[in-house]
Write a protein that holds these residues in place. Structure first.
Motif, mmCIF file in Angstrom:
data_model
loop_
_atom_site.group_PDB
_atom_site.id
_atom_site.type_symbol
_atom_site.label_atom_id
_atom_site.label_comp_id
_atom_site.label_asym_id
_atom_site.label_seq_id
_atom_site.Cartn_x
_atom_site.Cartn_y
_atom_site.Cartn_z
ATOM 1 N N ILE B 4 24.980 -8.366 -5.501
ATOM 2 C CA ILE B 4 25.441 -9.177 -4.372
ATOM 3 C C ILE B 4 26.398 -8.373 -3.501
ATOM 4 O O ILE B 4 26.284 -8.349 -2.271
ATOM 5 C CB ILE B 4 26.126 -10.466 -4.875
ATOM 6 N N ALA B 5 27.338 -7.685 -4.156
ATOM 7 C CA ALA B 5 28.301 -6.872 -3.410
ATOM 8 C C ALA B 5 27.584 -5.798 -2.593
ATOM 9 O O ALA B 5 27.918 -5.554 -1.440
ATOM 10 C CB ALA B 5 29.287 -6.217 -4.385
ATOM 11 N N ALA B 6 26.583 -5.185 -3.213
ATOM 12 C CA ALA B 6 25.832 -4.130 -2.507
ATOM 13 C C ALA B 6 25.092 -4.714 -1.317
ATOM 14 O O ALA B 6 25.093 -4.143 -0.223
ATOM 15 C CB ALA B 6 24.853 -3.453 -3.469
ATOM 16 N N ALA B 7 24.480 -5.876 -1.535
ATOM 17 C CA ALA B 7 23.741 -6.508 -0.434
ATOM 18 C C ALA B 7 24.684 -6.844 0.702
ATOM 19 O O ALA B 7 24.361 -6.650 1.874
ATOM 20 C CB ALA B 7 23.057 -7.781 -0.945
ATOM 21 N N ARG B 8 25.872 -7.297 0.320
ATOM 22 C CA ARG B 8 26.842 -7.657 1.328
ATOM 23 C C ARG B 8 27.274 -6.409 2.116
ATOM 24 O O ARG B 8 27.461 -6.455 3.336
ATOM 25 C CB ARG B 8 28.046 -8.297 0.646
ATOM 26 N N ARG B 9 27.419 -5.293 1.383
ATOM 27 C CA ARG B 9 27.831 -4.065 2.049
ATOM 28 C C ARG B 9 26.772 -3.617 3.063
ATOM 29 O O ARG B 9 27.100 -3.243 4.180
ATOM 30 C CB ARG B 9 28.085 -2.970 1.010
ATOM 31 N N THR B 10 25.511 -3.660 2.647
ATOM 32 C CA THR B 10 24.446 -3.268 3.581
ATOM 33 C C THR B 10 24.435 -4.189 4.794
ATOM 34 O O THR B 10 24.273 -3.739 5.923
ATOM 35 C CB THR B 10 23.047 -3.357 2.927
ATOM 36 N N TRP B 11 24.607 -5.464 4.523
ATOM 37 C CA TRP B 11 24.598 -6.435 5.627
ATOM 38 C C TRP B 11 25.731 -6.126 6.600
ATOM 39 O O TRP B 11 25.547 -6.108 7.809
ATOM 40 C CB TRP B 11 24.714 -7.850 5.054
ATOM 41 N N ASN B 12 26.924 -5.814 6.037
ATOM 42 C CA ASN B 12 28.061 -5.490 6.885
ATOM 43 C C ASN B 12 27.809 -4.226 7.695
ATOM 44 O O ASN B 12 28.166 -4.155 8.867
ATOM 45 C CB ASN B 12 29.320 -5.302 6.046
ATOM 46 N N GLU B 13 27.207 -3.227 7.039
ATOM 47 C CA GLU B 13 26.902 -2.001 7.775
ATOM 48 C C GLU B 13 25.979 -2.293 8.939
ATOM 49 O O GLU B 13 26.194 -1.822 10.049
ATOM 50 C CB GLU B 13 26.254 -0.975 6.848
#
Lengths: 278, 298
Positions: B4-13
Protein backbone atom coordinates in the motif's frame (compact mmCIF):
# COMPACT_ATOMS: atom_id res chain seq x y z
CA UNK A 1 21.52 69.15 12.76
CA UNK A 2 24.44 71.20 11.48
CA UNK A 3 24.03 73.86 8.82
CA UNK A 4 26.17 71.83 6.46
CA UNK A 5 23.99 68.77 6.89
CA UNK A 6 20.87 70.82 6.27
CA UNK A 7 22.36 72.13 3.07
CA UNK A 8 23.17 68.64 1.87
CA UNK A 9 19.65 67.54 2.75
CA UNK A 10 18.16 70.41 0.79
CA UNK A 11 20.33 69.54 -2.20
CA UNK A 12 19.29 65.89 -1.99
CA UNK A 13 15.60 66.80 -1.94
CA UNK A 14 15.98 69.27 -4.80
CA UNK A 15 17.94 66.75 -6.86
CA UNK A 16 15.54 63.86 -6.30
CA UNK A 17 12.58 66.17 -6.79
CA UNK A 18 13.92 67.32 -10.15
CA UNK A 19 14.61 63.71 -11.21
CA UNK A 20 11.08 62.67 -10.18
CA UNK A 21 9.61 65.49 -12.25
CA UNK A 22 11.59 64.39 -15.29
CA UNK A 23 10.24 60.87 -14.79
CA UNK A 24 6.57 61.82 -14.57
CA UNK A 25 6.60 64.75 -16.99
CA UNK A 26 6.08 62.58 -20.13
CA UNK A 27 2.77 61.32 -18.68
CA UNK A 28 1.58 64.84 -18.04
CA UNK A 29 2.64 66.00 -21.50
CA UNK A 30 0.94 62.97 -23.09
CA UNK A 31 -2.41 63.70 -21.45
CA UNK A 32 -2.32 67.48 -21.95
CA UNK A 33 -1.19 67.27 -25.59
CA UNK A 34 -3.92 64.76 -26.40
CA UNK A 35 -6.46 67.38 -25.31
CA UNK A 36 -5.12 70.32 -27.34
CA UNK A 37 -5.46 71.36 -30.98
CA UNK A 38 -2.56 70.98 -33.39
CA UNK A 39 -1.99 74.71 -33.78
CA UNK A 40 -2.04 75.19 -30.02
CA UNK A 41 0.56 72.48 -29.40
CA UNK A 42 2.79 73.80 -32.19
CA UNK A 43 2.87 77.34 -30.79
CA UNK A 44 3.36 76.36 -27.13
CA UNK A 45 4.41 72.72 -26.71
CA UNK A 46 5.26 73.19 -23.04
CA UNK A 47 1.95 74.59 -21.76
CA UNK A 48 1.10 72.76 -18.57
CA UNK A 49 -2.68 73.03 -18.95
CA UNK A 50 -4.77 72.87 -22.12
CA UNK A 51 -6.35 76.12 -23.37
CA UNK A 52 -9.65 74.25 -23.50
CA UNK A 53 -10.48 70.60 -23.29
CA UNK A 54 -10.69 69.39 -26.85
CA UNK A 55 -11.82 65.77 -27.05
CA UNK A 56 -11.57 65.48 -30.85
CA UNK A 57 -8.64 63.07 -30.57
CA UNK A 58 -10.66 60.76 -28.34
CA UNK A 59 -13.47 60.79 -30.86
CA UNK A 60 -10.97 59.99 -33.63
CA UNK A 61 -9.80 56.85 -31.86
CA UNK A 62 -13.38 55.60 -31.53
CA UNK A 63 -12.48 53.31 -34.44
CA UNK A 64 -8.98 52.10 -35.29
CA UNK A 65 -8.40 50.05 -38.41
CA UNK A 66 -12.18 49.81 -38.77
CA UNK A 67 -12.62 48.25 -35.34
CA UNK A 68 -14.22 50.03 -32.38
CA UNK A 69 -11.93 51.06 -29.53
CA UNK A 70 -14.13 49.16 -27.07
CA UNK A 71 -13.24 45.94 -28.87
CA UNK A 72 -9.53 46.51 -28.25
CA UNK A 73 -10.20 47.39 -24.62
CA UNK A 74 -12.16 44.19 -24.23
CA UNK A 75 -9.42 42.17 -25.97
CA UNK A 76 -6.80 43.66 -23.67
CA UNK A 77 -8.78 42.84 -20.55
CA UNK A 78 -9.72 39.33 -21.69
CA UNK A 79 -6.29 38.34 -22.97
CA UNK A 80 -4.45 39.82 -19.97
CA UNK A 81 -6.76 38.31 -17.35
CA UNK A 82 -6.91 34.90 -19.02
CA UNK A 83 -3.16 34.66 -19.57
CA UNK A 84 -2.48 35.85 -16.01
CA UNK A 85 -4.81 33.18 -14.59
CA UNK A 86 -3.24 30.40 -16.66
CA UNK A 87 0.28 31.63 -15.88
CA UNK A 88 -0.29 31.75 -12.13
CA UNK A 89 -1.94 28.34 -11.96
CA UNK A 90 0.45 26.49 -14.26
CA UNK A 91 3.64 28.09 -12.95
CA UNK A 92 2.68 27.70 -9.29
CA UNK A 93 1.94 23.99 -9.69
CA UNK A 94 5.22 23.34 -11.50
CA UNK A 95 7.30 25.34 -9.02
CA UNK A 96 5.58 23.49 -6.19
CA UNK A 97 6.31 20.09 -7.74
CA UNK A 98 9.95 21.04 -8.29
CA UNK A 99 10.44 22.32 -4.78
CA UNK A 100 8.76 19.30 -3.16
CA UNK A 101 10.40 16.62 -5.30
CA UNK A 102 13.61 18.05 -6.72
CA UNK A 103 15.06 14.57 -7.19
CA UNK A 104 12.20 13.10 -9.19
CA UNK A 105 13.62 11.84 -12.46
CA UNK A 106 13.42 14.36 -15.29
CA UNK A 107 11.78 17.10 -13.25
CA UNK A 108 14.90 19.27 -13.16
CA UNK A 109 14.95 19.20 -16.95
CA UNK A 110 11.88 21.44 -16.81
CA UNK A 111 13.92 24.04 -14.94
CA UNK A 112 16.81 23.91 -17.40
CA UNK A 113 14.46 24.06 -20.37
CA UNK A 114 12.82 27.11 -18.86
CA UNK A 115 16.17 28.82 -18.19
CA UNK A 116 17.23 28.23 -21.79
CA UNK A 117 13.94 29.65 -23.03
CA UNK A 118 14.20 32.91 -21.10
CA UNK A 119 17.78 33.37 -22.30
CA UNK A 120 16.71 33.30 -25.92
CA UNK A 121 16.04 36.79 -27.30
CA UNK A 122 12.30 37.05 -26.74
CA UNK A 123 11.52 39.02 -29.88
CA UNK A 124 13.44 36.56 -31.98
CA UNK A 125 11.74 33.59 -30.35
CA UNK A 126 8.58 34.82 -32.00
CA UNK A 127 9.84 34.11 -35.49
CA UNK A 128 9.80 30.36 -34.86
CA UNK A 129 6.76 30.69 -32.59
CA UNK A 130 4.93 31.89 -35.67
CA UNK A 131 5.87 28.63 -37.38
CA UNK A 132 4.86 26.58 -34.33
CA UNK A 133 1.50 28.36 -34.08
CA UNK A 134 1.00 27.68 -37.74
CA UNK A 135 1.67 23.98 -37.23
CA UNK A 136 -0.65 23.85 -34.21
CA UNK A 137 -3.40 25.69 -36.08
CA UNK A 138 -3.44 28.43 -33.43
CA UNK A 139 -2.57 31.37 -35.70
CA UNK A 140 -5.11 34.15 -35.40
CA UNK A 141 -6.74 32.68 -32.28
CA UNK A 142 -7.12 34.11 -28.81
CA UNK A 143 -6.04 30.73 -27.44
CA UNK A 144 -2.67 31.03 -29.16
CA UNK A 145 -2.05 34.49 -27.73
CA UNK A 146 -3.20 33.57 -24.22
CA UNK A 147 -1.15 30.37 -24.10
CA UNK A 148 1.99 32.07 -25.35
CA UNK A 149 1.65 34.91 -22.82
CA UNK A 150 1.21 32.34 -20.02
CA UNK A 151 4.92 31.60 -20.09
CA UNK A 152 6.45 34.55 -18.29
CA UNK A 153 10.04 35.44 -17.39
CA UNK A 154 9.97 35.84 -13.59
CA UNK A 155 6.85 34.13 -12.25
CA UNK A 156 8.58 30.77 -11.87
CA UNK A 157 11.38 32.29 -9.78
CA UNK A 158 8.94 34.05 -7.46
CA UNK A 159 7.03 30.84 -6.76
CA UNK A 160 10.19 28.75 -6.56
CA UNK A 161 11.66 31.12 -3.98
CA UNK A 162 8.50 31.02 -1.89
CA UNK A 163 7.94 27.24 -1.93
CA UNK A 164 11.55 26.62 -0.95
CA UNK A 165 11.08 28.85 2.06
CA UNK A 166 8.26 26.67 3.48
CA UNK A 167 9.75 24.60 6.32
CA UNK A 168 9.90 20.92 5.36
CA UNK A 169 8.81 19.90 8.88
CA UNK A 170 5.47 21.59 8.39
CA UNK A 171 4.60 19.43 5.40
CA UNK A 172 6.06 16.29 6.90
CA UNK A 173 4.00 16.80 10.04
CA UNK A 174 0.84 16.97 7.97
CA UNK A 175 1.83 13.83 6.03
CA UNK A 176 2.55 11.95 9.27
CA UNK A 177 -0.87 13.00 10.50
CA UNK A 178 -2.26 11.06 7.57
CA UNK A 179 -2.99 13.90 5.15
CA UNK A 180 -2.71 13.08 1.46
CA UNK A 181 -0.78 15.23 -0.99
CA UNK A 182 -3.97 16.92 -2.14
CA UNK A 183 -4.84 17.86 1.41
CA UNK A 184 -1.32 19.14 2.02
CA UNK A 185 -1.63 21.33 -1.06
CA UNK A 186 -5.11 22.66 -0.29
CA UNK A 187 -5.02 22.92 3.49
CA UNK A 188 -1.36 23.66 4.29
CA UNK A 189 0.41 25.18 1.30
CA UNK A 190 -2.34 27.14 -0.41
CA UNK A 191 -3.40 29.20 2.63
CA UNK A 192 0.25 30.17 3.16
CA UNK A 193 0.66 31.17 -0.47
CA UNK A 194 -1.95 33.90 -0.61
CA UNK A 195 0.66 36.63 -0.60
CA UNK A 196 2.92 35.23 -3.28
CA UNK A 197 -0.06 34.39 -5.49
CA UNK A 198 -1.23 37.99 -5.16
CA UNK A 199 2.18 39.37 -6.05
CA UNK A 200 2.67 37.11 -9.05
CA UNK A 201 -0.85 37.90 -10.28
CA UNK A 202 -0.14 41.62 -10.17
CA UNK A 203 3.27 41.38 -11.81
CA UNK A 204 1.93 39.11 -14.55
CA UNK A 205 -1.04 41.36 -15.18
CA UNK A 206 1.21 44.40 -15.62
CA UNK A 207 3.70 42.55 -17.83
CA UNK A 208 1.07 40.95 -20.05
CA UNK A 209 -0.97 44.12 -20.46
CA UNK A 210 2.10 45.68 -22.09
CA UNK A 211 2.73 42.80 -24.52
CA UNK A 212 2.35 43.72 -28.16
CA UNK A 213 4.73 41.74 -30.34
CA UNK A 214 3.39 38.26 -29.61
CA UNK A 215 -0.11 39.63 -30.15
CA UNK A 216 0.79 41.02 -33.57
CA UNK A 217 2.77 37.94 -34.63
CA UNK A 218 0.10 35.42 -33.62
CA UNK A 219 -2.82 37.52 -34.90
CA UNK A 220 -3.84 37.27 -38.52
CA UNK A 221 -6.09 40.35 -38.37
CA UNK A 222 -6.54 43.32 -35.99
CA UNK A 223 -9.67 41.68 -34.55
CA UNK A 224 -7.50 39.94 -31.95
CA UNK A 225 -5.31 42.99 -31.23
CA UNK A 226 -4.92 44.35 -27.71
CA UNK A 227 -4.48 48.06 -26.93
CA UNK A 228 -0.68 48.24 -27.35
CA UNK A 229 -0.97 46.39 -30.67
CA UNK A 230 -3.70 48.79 -31.79
CA UNK A 231 -1.49 51.67 -30.72
CA UNK A 232 1.28 50.43 -32.98
CA UNK A 233 -1.25 50.00 -35.77
CA UNK A 234 -2.37 53.60 -35.34
CA UNK A 235 1.26 54.77 -35.18
CA UNK A 236 1.93 53.32 -38.64
CA UNK A 237 -1.40 54.48 -40.07
CA UNK A 238 -1.01 57.39 -42.45
CA UNK A 239 -2.89 60.52 -41.52
CA UNK A 240 -3.39 59.67 -37.87
CA UNK A 241 -2.96 62.87 -35.88
CA UNK A 242 -0.41 62.91 -33.09
CA UNK A 243 -3.17 63.84 -30.65
CA UNK A 244 -5.04 60.67 -31.58
CA UNK A 245 -1.87 58.62 -31.03
CA UNK A 246 -1.26 60.30 -27.67
CA UNK A 247 -4.92 59.78 -26.74
CA UNK A 248 -4.63 56.05 -27.42
CA UNK A 249 -1.33 55.97 -25.53
CA UNK A 250 -3.19 57.52 -22.60
CA UNK A 251 -5.95 54.90 -22.78
CA UNK A 252 -3.31 52.14 -22.95
CA UNK A 253 -1.26 53.49 -20.05
CA UNK A 254 -3.96 54.60 -17.62
CA UNK A 255 -5.15 51.16 -16.38
CA UNK A 256 -1.66 49.93 -15.47
CA UNK A 257 -0.73 53.22 -13.83
CA UNK A 258 -3.85 52.99 -11.64
CA UNK A 259 -3.19 49.34 -10.76
CA UNK A 260 0.43 50.15 -9.98
CA UNK A 261 -0.35 53.16 -7.78
CA UNK A 262 -2.84 51.07 -5.79
CA UNK A 263 -0.44 48.19 -5.27
CA UNK A 264 2.96 49.84 -5.66
CA UNK A 265 4.77 48.30 -2.72
CA UNK A 266 3.90 44.76 -3.67
CA UNK A 267 4.66 45.26 -7.36
CA UNK A 268 8.10 46.74 -6.70
CA UNK A 269 8.93 43.98 -4.23
CA UNK A 270 7.76 41.38 -6.72
CA UNK A 271 9.89 42.73 -9.56
CA UNK A 272 12.94 42.99 -7.30
CA UNK A 273 12.53 39.50 -5.79
CA UNK A 274 12.01 37.84 -9.18
CA UNK A 275 15.11 39.52 -10.54
CA UNK A 276 17.42 38.88 -7.61
CA UNK A 277 16.68 35.19 -7.80
CA UNK A 278 16.84 34.89 -11.56
CA UNK B 1 1.13 -2.80 4.24
CA UNK B 2 4.30 -2.24 2.27
CA UNK B 3 2.45 -2.72 -0.97
CA UNK B 4 0.00 0.00 0.00
CA UNK B 5 2.80 2.39 0.93
CA UNK B 6 4.56 1.67 -2.36
CA UNK B 7 1.37 2.20 -4.33
CA UNK B 8 0.83 5.44 -2.54
CA UNK B 9 4.37 6.55 -3.33
CA UNK B 10 3.93 5.84 -7.04
CA UNK B 11 0.62 7.65 -7.02
CA UNK B 12 2.24 10.66 -5.34
CA UNK B 13 5.07 10.67 -7.86
CA UNK B 14 2.55 10.68 -10.67
CA UNK B 15 0.75 13.53 -9.00
CA UNK B 16 3.91 15.66 -8.95
CA UNK B 17 4.63 14.85 -12.57
CA UNK B 18 1.07 15.91 -13.29
CA UNK B 19 1.61 19.22 -11.49
CA UNK B 20 4.69 19.97 -13.58
CA UNK B 21 3.15 18.80 -16.83
CA UNK B 22 1.27 21.91 -18.06
CA UNK B 23 4.27 24.16 -17.41
CA UNK B 24 6.60 21.65 -19.05
CA UNK B 25 4.27 21.60 -22.05
CA UNK B 26 4.37 25.41 -22.33
CA UNK B 27 8.17 25.40 -22.05
CA UNK B 28 8.48 22.76 -24.74
CA UNK B 29 5.89 24.11 -27.16
CA UNK B 30 6.67 27.83 -26.82
CA UNK B 31 10.30 27.61 -25.79
CA UNK B 32 12.39 24.63 -26.70
CA UNK B 33 10.57 23.66 -29.87
CA UNK B 34 10.70 27.15 -31.41
CA UNK B 35 14.35 27.52 -30.38
CA UNK B 36 15.16 24.20 -32.05
CA UNK B 37 13.13 25.26 -35.10
CA UNK B 38 14.97 28.56 -35.21
CA UNK B 39 18.36 26.89 -35.14
CA UNK B 40 17.22 24.38 -37.74
CA UNK B 41 15.86 27.05 -40.10
CA UNK B 42 19.19 28.90 -39.85
CA UNK B 43 20.68 25.98 -41.81
CA UNK B 44 17.92 25.89 -44.43
CA UNK B 45 17.37 27.66 -47.68
CA UNK B 46 14.90 30.54 -47.06
CA UNK B 47 12.66 29.80 -50.04
CA UNK B 48 12.10 26.17 -49.12
CA UNK B 49 12.36 26.56 -45.32
CA UNK B 50 8.62 26.41 -44.71
CA UNK B 51 7.91 23.78 -47.35
CA UNK B 52 7.60 20.12 -46.39
CA UNK B 53 10.82 19.38 -48.24
CA UNK B 54 13.34 22.05 -47.18
CA UNK B 55 16.80 22.26 -48.66
CA UNK B 56 19.79 22.16 -46.28
CA UNK B 57 22.43 24.75 -47.07
CA UNK B 58 24.91 24.23 -44.22
CA UNK B 59 26.45 27.47 -43.01
CA UNK B 60 25.48 29.43 -46.12
CA UNK B 61 23.07 31.71 -44.21
CA UNK B 62 25.76 32.51 -41.66
CA UNK B 63 28.23 33.18 -44.46
CA UNK B 64 25.70 35.53 -46.06
CA UNK B 65 25.04 37.56 -42.92
CA UNK B 66 28.72 37.76 -41.96
CA UNK B 67 29.54 39.02 -45.46
CA UNK B 68 26.81 41.64 -45.15
CA UNK B 69 28.26 45.08 -44.22
CA UNK B 70 24.87 46.12 -42.81
CA UNK B 71 24.99 43.20 -40.40
CA UNK B 72 28.46 44.23 -39.28
CA UNK B 73 27.18 47.76 -38.71
CA UNK B 74 24.16 46.32 -36.92
CA UNK B 75 26.36 44.25 -34.57
CA UNK B 76 28.56 47.27 -33.89
CA UNK B 77 25.60 49.54 -33.14
CA UNK B 78 24.05 46.92 -30.87
CA UNK B 79 27.29 46.52 -28.92
CA UNK B 80 27.89 50.27 -28.61
CA UNK B 81 24.31 50.87 -27.51
CA UNK B 82 24.50 47.98 -25.02
CA UNK B 83 27.77 49.22 -23.51
CA UNK B 84 26.38 52.76 -23.20
CA UNK B 85 23.11 51.57 -21.69
CA UNK B 86 24.64 49.10 -19.21
CA UNK B 87 27.00 51.74 -17.84
CA UNK B 88 24.34 54.47 -17.80
CA UNK B 89 21.64 52.33 -16.20
CA UNK B 90 23.83 50.76 -13.53
CA UNK B 91 25.53 54.06 -12.66
CA UNK B 92 22.35 56.16 -12.57
CA UNK B 93 20.44 53.44 -10.70
CA UNK B 94 23.21 53.18 -8.12
CA UNK B 95 23.27 56.95 -7.65
CA UNK B 96 19.48 57.17 -7.33
CA UNK B 97 19.34 54.23 -4.93
CA UNK B 98 22.06 55.69 -2.68
CA UNK B 99 20.27 59.04 -2.66
CA UNK B 100 16.84 57.56 -1.93
CA UNK B 101 18.30 55.25 0.73
CA UNK B 102 20.14 58.10 2.45
CA UNK B 103 18.89 58.96 5.96
CA UNK B 104 18.62 62.56 4.76
CA UNK B 105 15.56 61.89 2.60
CA UNK B 106 13.64 59.53 4.83
CA UNK B 107 10.43 61.46 4.24
CA UNK B 108 9.23 61.25 0.64
CA UNK B 109 11.37 58.30 -0.38
CA UNK B 110 8.27 56.30 -1.41
CA UNK B 111 7.22 59.13 -3.70
CA UNK B 112 10.63 59.20 -5.39
CA UNK B 113 10.58 55.43 -5.82
CA UNK B 114 7.10 55.55 -7.36
CA UNK B 115 8.08 58.21 -9.89
CA UNK B 116 11.22 56.38 -10.95
CA UNK B 117 9.56 52.96 -11.18
CA UNK B 118 6.44 54.12 -13.04
CA UNK B 119 8.01 53.84 -16.53
CA UNK B 120 8.96 50.21 -15.83
CA UNK B 121 5.33 49.11 -15.71
CA UNK B 122 4.25 51.45 -18.51
CA UNK B 123 3.59 49.58 -21.77
CA UNK B 124 6.74 50.09 -23.85
CA UNK B 125 4.90 50.94 -27.07
CA UNK B 126 3.01 53.76 -25.35
CA UNK B 127 6.13 55.02 -23.56
CA UNK B 128 8.24 55.18 -26.70
CA UNK B 129 5.46 56.74 -28.76
CA UNK B 130 5.31 59.55 -26.22
CA UNK B 131 9.09 59.98 -26.34
CA UNK B 132 9.01 60.04 -30.11
CA UNK B 133 6.44 62.83 -29.96
CA UNK B 134 8.47 64.70 -27.34
CA UNK B 135 11.53 64.54 -29.60
CA UNK B 136 9.53 65.93 -32.54
CA UNK B 137 10.98 69.02 -34.17
CA UNK B 138 7.65 70.84 -34.61
CA UNK B 139 5.54 70.15 -31.55
CA UNK B 140 7.89 68.20 -29.24
CA UNK B 141 8.45 69.30 -25.68
CA UNK B 142 12.19 68.73 -25.59
CA UNK B 143 13.25 71.22 -28.25
CA UNK B 144 10.78 73.71 -26.80
CA UNK B 145 12.46 73.24 -23.42
CA UNK B 146 15.90 73.72 -24.98
CA UNK B 147 14.68 76.91 -26.64
CA UNK B 148 13.25 78.13 -23.33
CA UNK B 149 16.70 77.63 -21.81
CA UNK B 150 18.28 79.55 -24.66
CA UNK B 151 19.90 76.46 -26.20
CA UNK B 152 19.97 75.65 -29.92
CA UNK B 153 17.46 73.02 -31.17
CA UNK B 154 18.68 69.46 -31.76
CA UNK B 155 17.73 66.95 -34.41
CA UNK B 156 17.42 63.97 -32.02
CA UNK B 157 15.77 61.12 -33.97
CA UNK B 158 16.07 62.87 -37.32
CA UNK B 159 19.83 62.56 -37.65
CA UNK B 160 22.07 59.50 -37.69
CA UNK B 161 24.59 60.96 -35.26
CA UNK B 162 22.06 61.84 -32.55
CA UNK B 163 19.42 59.10 -32.89
CA UNK B 164 21.33 56.50 -30.87
CA UNK B 165 21.83 58.97 -28.01
CA UNK B 166 18.20 59.99 -28.09
CA UNK B 167 17.18 56.33 -27.86
CA UNK B 168 19.64 55.70 -25.03
CA UNK B 169 18.01 58.46 -22.99
CA UNK B 170 14.48 57.14 -23.61
CA UNK B 171 15.57 53.60 -22.72
CA UNK B 172 17.29 54.85 -19.57
CA UNK B 173 14.06 56.54 -18.51
CA UNK B 174 12.13 53.33 -19.21
CA UNK B 175 14.39 50.86 -17.41
CA UNK B 176 16.50 52.57 -14.76
CA UNK B 177 13.75 52.25 -12.14
CA UNK B 178 14.03 48.47 -12.28
CA UNK B 179 17.75 48.53 -11.50
CA UNK B 180 17.21 51.20 -8.84
CA UNK B 181 14.71 48.97 -7.02
CA UNK B 182 17.15 46.06 -7.07
CA UNK B 183 19.86 48.25 -5.55
CA UNK B 184 17.42 49.55 -2.95
CA UNK B 185 16.42 45.99 -2.00
CA UNK B 186 20.08 45.12 -1.53
CA UNK B 187 20.85 48.33 0.35
CA UNK B 188 18.11 47.44 2.82
CA UNK B 189 19.89 44.15 3.53
CA UNK B 190 23.24 45.74 4.35
CA UNK B 191 24.62 45.50 7.84
CA UNK B 192 24.23 48.98 9.40
CA UNK B 193 26.81 48.09 12.08
CA UNK B 194 29.65 48.21 9.56
CA UNK B 195 28.73 51.71 8.48
CA UNK B 196 28.37 52.84 12.10
CA UNK B 197 31.75 51.37 13.02
CA UNK B 198 33.40 53.16 10.10
CA UNK B 199 31.74 56.39 11.12
CA UNK B 200 33.05 56.03 14.70
CA UNK B 201 36.48 55.48 13.24
CA UNK B 202 36.15 58.89 11.64
CA UNK B 203 35.71 57.70 8.06
CA UNK B 204 34.32 60.36 5.72
CA UNK B 205 31.15 59.92 3.67
CA UNK B 206 33.21 59.13 0.60
CA UNK B 207 35.45 56.65 2.41
CA UNK B 208 32.44 54.82 3.80
CA UNK B 209 30.87 54.65 0.35
CA UNK B 210 33.98 53.29 -1.34
CA UNK B 211 35.22 50.96 1.41
CA UNK B 212 32.05 49.88 3.20
CA UNK B 213 28.94 50.24 1.05
CA UNK B 214 30.15 49.51 -2.47
CA UNK B 215 32.04 46.29 -1.61
CA UNK B 216 28.88 44.97 0.02
CA UNK B 217 26.84 45.91 -3.05
CA UNK B 218 29.14 44.01 -5.36
CA UNK B 219 26.74 41.09 -5.96
CA UNK B 220 23.93 43.53 -6.74
CA UNK B 221 26.14 45.41 -9.20
CA UNK B 222 26.99 42.13 -10.90
CA UNK B 223 23.34 41.06 -11.12
CA UNK B 224 22.25 44.43 -12.48
CA UNK B 225 25.07 44.59 -15.01
CA UNK B 226 24.38 41.09 -16.32
CA UNK B 227 20.65 41.76 -16.42
CA UNK B 228 21.15 45.05 -18.25
CA UNK B 229 23.56 43.42 -20.68
CA UNK B 230 21.03 40.73 -21.60
CA UNK B 231 18.20 43.25 -21.77
CA UNK B 232 19.92 45.82 -23.98
CA UNK B 233 21.50 43.30 -26.35
CA UNK B 234 17.94 42.29 -27.21
CA UNK B 235 16.65 45.87 -27.68
CA UNK B 236 13.82 45.88 -30.17
CA UNK B 237 10.62 47.79 -29.38
CA UNK B 238 12.27 51.19 -29.26
CA UNK B 239 13.61 50.74 -32.79
CA UNK B 240 10.22 49.61 -34.09
CA UNK B 241 8.35 52.51 -32.53
CA UNK B 242 10.78 55.41 -32.67
CA UNK B 243 13.15 55.01 -35.60
CA UNK B 244 12.51 51.86 -37.64
CA UNK B 245 16.22 51.24 -37.56
CA UNK B 246 17.04 54.63 -39.07
CA UNK B 247 17.99 57.21 -39.92
CA UNK B 248 20.44 55.64 -42.34
CA UNK B 249 20.59 52.39 -40.27
CA UNK B 250 21.90 54.28 -37.20
CA UNK B 251 19.61 52.31 -34.87
CA UNK B 252 19.39 49.07 -36.84
CA UNK B 253 19.84 46.73 -33.86
CA UNK B 254 20.45 43.04 -34.54
CA UNK B 255 17.03 41.95 -33.28
CA UNK B 256 15.34 44.59 -35.44
CA UNK B 257 17.42 43.71 -38.49
CA UNK B 258 16.57 40.02 -38.01
CA UNK B 259 12.91 40.91 -37.77
CA UNK B 260 13.10 42.89 -41.01
CA UNK B 261 14.69 39.93 -42.74
CA UNK B 262 11.92 37.72 -41.39
CA UNK B 263 9.36 40.15 -42.73
CA UNK B 264 10.99 39.88 -46.16
CA UNK B 265 10.56 36.08 -45.92
CA UNK B 266 14.33 35.59 -45.66
CA UNK B 267 13.78 33.07 -42.87
CA UNK B 268 17.22 31.48 -43.12
CA UNK B 269 19.07 34.76 -42.69
CA UNK B 270 16.66 35.99 -40.01
CA UNK B 271 17.14 32.88 -37.87
CA UNK B 272 20.91 32.89 -38.50
CA UNK B 273 20.96 36.41 -37.03
CA UNK B 274 18.75 35.28 -34.17
CA UNK B 275 21.05 32.35 -33.43
CA UNK B 276 24.09 34.64 -33.55
CA UNK B 277 22.48 37.02 -31.08
CA UNK B 278 21.49 34.10 -28.83
CA UNK B 279 25.09 32.92 -28.72
CA UNK B 280 26.26 36.50 -28.11
CA UNK B 281 23.81 37.01 -25.23
CA UNK B 282 24.85 33.72 -23.64
CA UNK B 283 28.58 34.24 -24.10
CA UNK B 284 28.73 37.90 -23.04
CA UNK B 285 26.33 37.35 -20.15
CA UNK B 286 28.41 34.46 -18.88
CA UNK B 287 31.72 36.28 -19.45
CA UNK B 288 30.52 39.32 -17.56
CA UNK B 289 29.23 37.24 -14.67
CA UNK B 290 32.48 35.30 -14.53
CA UNK B 291 34.64 38.43 -14.66
CA UNK B 292 32.61 40.23 -12.01
CA UNK B 293 32.56 37.25 -9.67
CA UNK B 294 36.24 36.53 -10.00
CA UNK B 295 37.69 39.98 -9.79
CA UNK B 296 38.48 41.18 -6.33
CA UNK B 297 37.19 44.70 -5.99
CA UNK B 298 38.51 45.47 -2.55
Amino acid sequence: MTAHRRLVQLAAYLGLGAVSLVFVYPYWWMVVSSLRRTQEVMTAPLRLLPERFDFTAYEQIGRIGGIPLAHYVWNSLAVTIASTAVAVLVTALAAYALSRRPKLRGLQLVRYGFLLTIMYPYMLLLIPVYLVMHQLGLLGSYAGIVLFLSLGPIQFFLFDQFFRSIPKELIEAALVDGAGEWQVLWKVVLPMSRNVVGTVTLVTFLLNWAQWFPVIVISTAPTTYTLPAALLLLNTELGASFQAILALATVTTLPVVVVFLLTQRRVMEGFAAGAVKG
Amino acid sequence: MNAIAAARRTWNERLFYLFALPFAALVIVFGLWPIAQSIRVAFLDSYTALSPDPRWVGFANFETIFADPYFHASLRITLIFTALSVVANVAVALGLALAINSPLVRRGSTFFKLCIFLPVITPDVAAFIVWKAMYDQDFGAINAALAALGLPPMAFLARADSALWAITVAELWKHVGFYTIIFLTNLALLDPELDRAAMLDGASWRQRLVHVTLPQLRPAITINAVYALIQFLKTFTVAVVMTRGGPNFATNFVSYYAYRRFDEALYGEATAMATTLFVLVGALGYAMYWAAERRDWR
